[in-house]
Design a protein around this motif. Structure first.
Motif, PDB file in Angstrom:
ATOM      1  N   GLY A  35      -6.765  -8.587   8.858  1.00 21.85           N
ATOM      2  CA  GLY A  35      -7.774  -9.131   7.515  1.00 21.85           C
ATOM      3  C   GLY A  35      -7.290  -9.235   6.135  1.00 21.85           C
ATOM      4  N   ALA A  36      -5.807  -9.157   6.125  1.00 26.88           N
ATOM      5  CA  ALA A  36      -5.125  -9.073   4.953  1.00 26.88           C
ATOM      6  C   ALA A  36      -5.214 -10.004   3.841  1.00 26.88           C
ATOM      7  N   ASN A  37      -5.722 -11.129   4.357  1.00 27.39           N
ATOM      8  CA  ASN A  37      -6.056 -12.342   3.535  1.00 27.39           C
ATOM      9  C   ASN A  37      -7.640 -12.232   2.839  1.00 27.39           C
ATOM     10  N   ARG A  52      -5.484 -13.921   9.705  1.00 26.13           N
ATOM     11  CA  ARG A  52      -5.785 -14.457  11.127  1.00 26.13           C
ATOM     12  C   ARG A  52      -4.771 -15.484  11.702  1.00 26.13           C
ATOM     13  N   ALA A  53      -3.905 -16.031  10.933  1.00 27.70           N
ATOM     14  CA  ALA A  53      -2.756 -16.750  11.262  1.00 27.70           C
ATOM     15  C   ALA A  53      -1.864 -16.107  12.042  1.00 27.70           C
ATOM     16  N   GLU A 109       1.837   3.824  11.918  1.00 24.38           N
ATOM     17  CA  GLU A 109       1.414   5.003  12.038  1.00 24.38           C
ATOM     18  C   GLU A 109       0.130   4.897  11.776  1.00 24.38           C
ATOM     19  N   ALA A 110      -0.532   3.898  11.056  1.00 22.30           N
ATOM     20  CA  ALA A 110      -1.998   3.959  10.923  1.00 22.30           C
ATOM     21  C   ALA A 110      -2.307   2.498  10.856  1.00 22.30           C
ATOM     22  N   VAL A 111      -3.447   2.264  10.996  1.00 16.17           N
ATOM     23  CA  VAL A 111      -4.155   0.632  10.909  1.00 16.17           C
ATOM     24  C   VAL A 111      -5.372   0.801  10.114  1.00 16.17           C
ATOM     25  N   ILE A 112      -5.520  -0.075   9.233  1.00 12.03           N
ATOM     26  CA  ILE A 112      -6.723  -0.414   8.617  1.00 12.03           C
ATOM     27  C   ILE A 112      -7.313  -1.804   8.893  1.00 12.03           C
ATOM     28  N   HIS A 113      -8.463  -1.498   9.431  1.00 13.17           N
ATOM     29  CA  HIS A 113      -9.067  -2.704  10.054  1.00 13.17           C
ATOM     30  C   HIS A 113     -10.156  -3.370   9.447  1.00 13.17           C
ATOM     31  N   CYS A 114      -9.678  -4.276   8.497  1.00 15.54           N
ATOM     32  CA  CYS A 114     -10.604  -5.003   7.595  1.00 15.54           C
ATOM     33  C   CYS A 114     -11.161  -6.409   7.974  1.00 15.54           C
ATOM     34  N   ALA A 115     -10.426  -6.832   8.990  1.00 10.44           N
ATOM     35  CA  ALA A 115     -10.831  -8.104   9.724  1.00 10.44           C
ATOM     36  C   ALA A 115     -12.225  -8.010  10.199  1.00 10.44           C
TER      37      ALA A 115
END
Length: 294
Positions: free
Chosen positions: A7-9, A32-33, A53-59
């Motif tokens: 969800g980086a956008n 998303r693309a 090493e890490a995931v930040i799940h903003c989507a």
């Protein structure tokens, strides 16, 4: 640290990517693309190639009202999509931060909700985000669930930008005075995640700007800070109203203030007061006026 941001956008995702990059982390931000979180095979493929090493799940599916008539869409993204990210993160041994919401509570409390209070979401959105929390807990061994509220940021549309626009356009502006919560500046939240991620203090956290207010009080503060910090001409007369006067498909919690118990007992630094976050938002907007339009 190699960090992947979903969800980086989005409003929060953009500030998370920026904050972590400035702090020296190797960040891959995927919108998303580039990453369809509802596609399990794609999630596995992206994680295996990136080896974060890490995931930040903003989507997330965040359209609260639309979710009431699109439960399948909300659960597909917030529950199944989160399951996919959780499984893929676990497969590569990555830590996972999942961004959740105050909507997992029923909004009927008379004191701030702690991380250990029972959940009872009253909307499809809240129910689907809680389902996502359970997916994280079921399929990850190294996880942080971070619940936040009333988010506003420099990028994208939000309540603050909407009120600034309406304040310039409307002669009278009615805002609800019977819903209480804590506004959260995305930059402050991103900085908290930056502090949290390197630790092994796993668990559920409530992370909003500290303090609380009603939407009416928040709007009054928005107008004051806009006049003082950026010289905006606000013409609207602000009037309080009730939630009942503006019915919505999804019920809004009357009280969604969250206690930051986990931050305190884990000896982490709390987020600034919401008024300080709002003031900094205005200062940041003044530096780049184009952000006001985005």
């Amino acid at each position: 640290m190699r960090v992947l941001v979903t969800g980086a956008n989005g409003q929060l995702g953009q500030d998370v990517v920026q904050c972590f990059r400035v702090s020296g982390h190797e960040v891959e931000g995927l919108g998303r693309a580039k990453l369809d979180i509802t596609d399990l095979d794609q999630c596995f493929d992206v994680m295996s190639k990136s080896r974060p090493e890490a995931v930040i799940h903003c989507a997330a599916y965040t359209a609260v009202d639309a979710a009431e008539s699109d439960a399948e869409g909300a659960y597909l993204v917030n529950a199944i999509g989160t399951r996919n990210i959780a499984l893929a993160a676990e497969k590569v041994g990555a830590k996972l931060i999942y961004i959740s919401t105050d909507y997992v509570f029923n909004g009927n409390a008379d004191r701030p909700y702690s991380e250990y209070d029972p959940t009872d979401p009253k909307t499809v959105y809240g129910q689907s985000k809680l389902a996502g929390e359970q997916m994280v807990r079921d399929f990850c061994s190294k996880w942080f669930i971070v619940r936040t509220s009333w988010v506003f940021g420099l990028n994208g549309s939000n309540f603050v930008k909407t009120m600034l626009r309406l304040g310039e356009e409307k002669p009278v502006l009615q805002v609800v005075h019977d819903q209480k919560g804590s506004p959260t500046y995305t930059v402050d939240l991103a900085r908290f995640l930056l502090q949290l991620l390197p630790t092994e203090k796993y668990g559920i956290y409530h992370a909003s700007n500290s303090g609380s207010c009603t939407w009416y009080e928040f709007t009054g503060a928005i107008f004051e800070e806009a006049r003082e910090q950026i010289g905006l001409t606000i013409t609207a007369k602000l009037e309080p109203c009730t939630t009942a006067q503006f019915p919505r498909p999804a019920p809004r919690p009357a009280f969604s203030v969250m206690d930051h118990l986990a931050i305190r007992i884990n000896q982490l630094q709390d987020l600034p007061h919401w008024r300080d976050g709002l003031k900094q938002f205005m200062v940041d907007i003044k530096k780049d006026p184009d952000l006001y339009l985005r």
